[in-house]
Design a protein around this motif. Structure first.
Motif, PDB file in Angstrom:
ATOM      1  N   ASP A 133     -26.597  11.124  11.537  1.00 56.93           N
ATOM      2  CA  ASP A 133     -27.710  10.699  11.622  1.00 56.93           C
ATOM      3  C   ASP A 133     -27.958   9.467  12.499  1.00 56.93           C
ATOM      4  O   ASP A 133     -28.922   9.375  13.429  1.00 56.93           O
ATOM      5  N   ALA A 134     -26.837   8.582  12.741  1.00 55.45           N
ATOM      6  CA  ALA A 134     -26.883   7.495  13.668  1.00 55.45           C
ATOM      7  C   ALA A 134     -27.002   8.206  15.176  1.00 55.45           C
ATOM      8  O   ALA A 134     -27.471   7.471  16.019  1.00 55.45           O
ATOM      9  N   PHE A 135     -26.560   9.087  15.601  1.00 55.63           N
ATOM     10  CA  PHE A 135     -26.301   9.965  16.763  1.00 55.63           C
ATOM     11  C   PHE A 135     -27.705  10.420  16.987  1.00 55.63           C
ATOM     12  O   PHE A 135     -27.905  10.529  18.146  1.00 55.63           O
ATOM     13  N   THR A 136     -28.408  10.951  16.139  1.00 58.11           N
ATOM     14  CA  THR A 136     -29.478  11.620  16.189  1.00 58.11           C
ATOM     15  C   THR A 136     -30.553  10.404  16.540  1.00 58.11           C
ATOM     16  O   THR A 136     -31.342  10.637  17.404  1.00 58.11           O
ATOM     17  N   VAL A 137     -30.715   9.394  15.679  1.00 59.47           N
ATOM     18  CA  VAL A 137     -31.347   8.261  16.187  1.00 59.47           C
ATOM     19  C   VAL A 137     -31.161   7.667  17.452  1.00 59.47           C
ATOM     20  O   VAL A 137     -32.251   7.498  18.470  1.00 59.47           O
ATOM     21  N   ARG A 160     -24.112   2.847  26.913  1.00 59.78           N
ATOM     22  CA  ARG A 160     -24.191   1.445  25.978  1.00 59.78           C
ATOM     23  C   ARG A 160     -24.781   1.728  24.652  1.00 59.78           C
ATOM     24  O   ARG A 160     -24.320   1.209  23.674  1.00 59.78           O
ATOM     25  N   LEU A 161     -25.680   2.670  24.477  1.00 56.67           N
ATOM     26  CA  LEU A 161     -26.027   3.162  23.137  1.00 56.67           C
ATOM     27  C   LEU A 161     -25.139   3.902  22.273  1.00 56.67           C
ATOM     28  O   LEU A 161     -24.856   3.144  21.034  1.00 56.67           O
ATOM     29  N   VAL A 162     -24.190   4.552  22.686  1.00 53.91           N
ATOM     30  CA  VAL A 162     -23.120   5.234  22.298  1.00 53.91           C
ATOM     31  C   VAL A 162     -22.125   4.157  21.757  1.00 53.91           C
ATOM     32  O   VAL A 162     -21.465   4.150  20.802  1.00 53.91           O
ATOM     33  N   GLN A 163     -21.926   3.237  22.700  1.00 55.78           N
ATOM     34  CA  GLN A 163     -20.802   2.237  22.520  1.00 55.78           C
ATOM     35  C   GLN A 163     -21.336   1.320  21.252  1.00 55.78           C
ATOM     36  O   GLN A 163     -20.598   1.001  20.291  1.00 55.78           O
ATOM     37  N   PHE A 164     -22.419   0.876  21.367  1.00 59.84           N
ATOM     38  CA  PHE A 164     -23.066   0.141  20.231  1.00 59.84           C
ATOM     39  C   PHE A 164     -22.998   0.752  18.896  1.00 59.84           C
ATOM     40  O   PHE A 164     -22.738   0.112  17.980  1.00 59.84           O
ATOM     41  N   THR A 165     -23.728   2.042  18.989  1.00 56.54           N
ATOM     42  CA  THR A 165     -23.680   2.921  17.545  1.00 56.54           C
ATOM     43  C   THR A 165     -22.399   3.176  17.107  1.00 56.54           C
ATOM     44  O   THR A 165     -21.979   3.022  15.815  1.00 56.54           O
ATOM     45  N   ALA A 166     -21.315   3.375  17.830  1.00 53.79           N
ATOM     46  CA  ALA A 166     -20.139   3.521  17.681  1.00 53.79           C
ATOM     47  C   ALA A 166     -19.213   2.434  16.956  1.00 53.79           C
ATOM     48  O   ALA A 166     -18.963   2.381  15.778  1.00 53.79           O
ATOM     49  N   ALA A 167     -19.548   1.298  17.538  1.00 52.00           N
ATOM     50  CA  ALA A 167     -19.209   0.035  16.786  1.00 52.00           C
ATOM     51  C   ALA A 167     -19.884  -0.242  15.680  1.00 52.00           C
ATOM     52  O   ALA A 167     -19.281  -0.513  14.604  1.00 52.00           O
ATOM     53  N   GLY A 168     -20.985  -0.133  15.413  1.00 55.82           N
ATOM     54  CA  GLY A 168     -21.825  -0.237  14.138  1.00 55.82           C
ATOM     55  C   GLY A 168     -21.232   0.783  13.001  1.00 55.82           C
ATOM     56  O   GLY A 168     -21.160   0.412  11.883  1.00 55.82           O
ATOM     57  N   MET A 169     -20.862   2.073  13.488  1.00 58.88           N
ATOM     58  CA  MET A 169     -20.327   2.947  12.434  1.00 58.88           C
ATOM     59  C   MET A 169     -19.199   2.672  12.173  1.00 58.88           C
ATOM     60  O   MET A 169     -18.642   2.454  10.917  1.00 58.88           O
ATOM     61  N   GLU A 170     -18.218   2.069  12.733  1.00 56.82           N
ATOM     62  CA  GLU A 170     -16.879   1.435  12.614  1.00 56.82           C
ATOM     63  C   GLU A 170     -16.893   0.186  11.785  1.00 56.82           C
ATOM     64  O   GLU A 170     -16.234  -0.072  10.791  1.00 56.82           O
ATOM     65  N   GLY A 171     -17.877  -0.623  11.799  1.00 58.24           N
ATOM     66  CA  GLY A 171     -18.226  -1.804  11.025  1.00 58.24           C
ATOM     67  C   GLY A 171     -18.399  -1.303   9.641  1.00 58.24           C
ATOM     68  O   GLY A 171     -18.216  -2.106   8.564  1.00 58.24           O
TER      69      GLY A 171
END
Length: 174
Positions: A133-137, A160-171
């Protein structure tokens, strides 16, 4: 076009396609549909279909039957039909037209980072679905924000969006 079912009345659905009138989609207007075996769309469902009739002073008629496809709606391989999951965004018509008829740099950039499913409607609606879902958003935001960017800027924005989203998912998983 991409529309949203707003009501069901008898053997047809009312679909909002962002035109002057709601459109009509018959419940048998799907490849391989019969009176016994037809899709049951819920109010709020998104559909990808084509306009078969567009009178100036009446409701347009929609169809989910592709003239060159033999895949039935039940196979999940039909060109037109219900768009399950994912999210939609409305963009300017000129931007949608570019995404339909060119290589769509934003979709290419997104596809380099993760698999996505997309549908672009001639009415300015874009539907996107990713596994997460995070990647859909992320994809919806990238599509909406890419309208005034050039190819190189789009690639940077998506990275940058992918990097930010991936970091948020890891957190979240830690």
């Amino acid at each position: 076009v991409i529309g949203q079912v707003t009501a069901r009345a008898g053997d047809e659905y009312r679909v909002a396609i962002h035109g002057p009138y709601p459109a009509v989609l018959g419940n048998l207007a799907f490849e391989g549909a019969t009176k016994r075996n037809r899709p049951m769309l819920l109010v709020g469902s998104s559909v990808y279909c084509m306009v078969t009739e567009a009178p100036l002073d009446a409701e347009p008629t929609l169809s989910c039957v592709h003239p060159e496809s033999t895949q039935g709606w039940m196979s999940g391989q039909a060109v037109f039909g219900e768009l399950q999951g994912g999210s939609s965004v409305r963009i300017p018509l000129a931007h949608a037209r570019k995404m339909m008829f060119s290589d769509a740099p934003v979709l290419a950039a997104l596809g380099q980072h993760f698999p996505i499913e997309t549908a672009v409607g001639a009415n300015g609606m874009v539907w996107v679905k990713a596994k997460e879902d995070a990647f859909t958003v992320l994809a919806v935001n990238a599509v909406a924000n890419s309208k005034h960017l050039v190819r190189d800027d789009i690639a940077v924005m998506v990275a940058r969006l992918v990097q930010f989203t991936a970091a948020g998912m890891e957190g979240k998983s830690a």
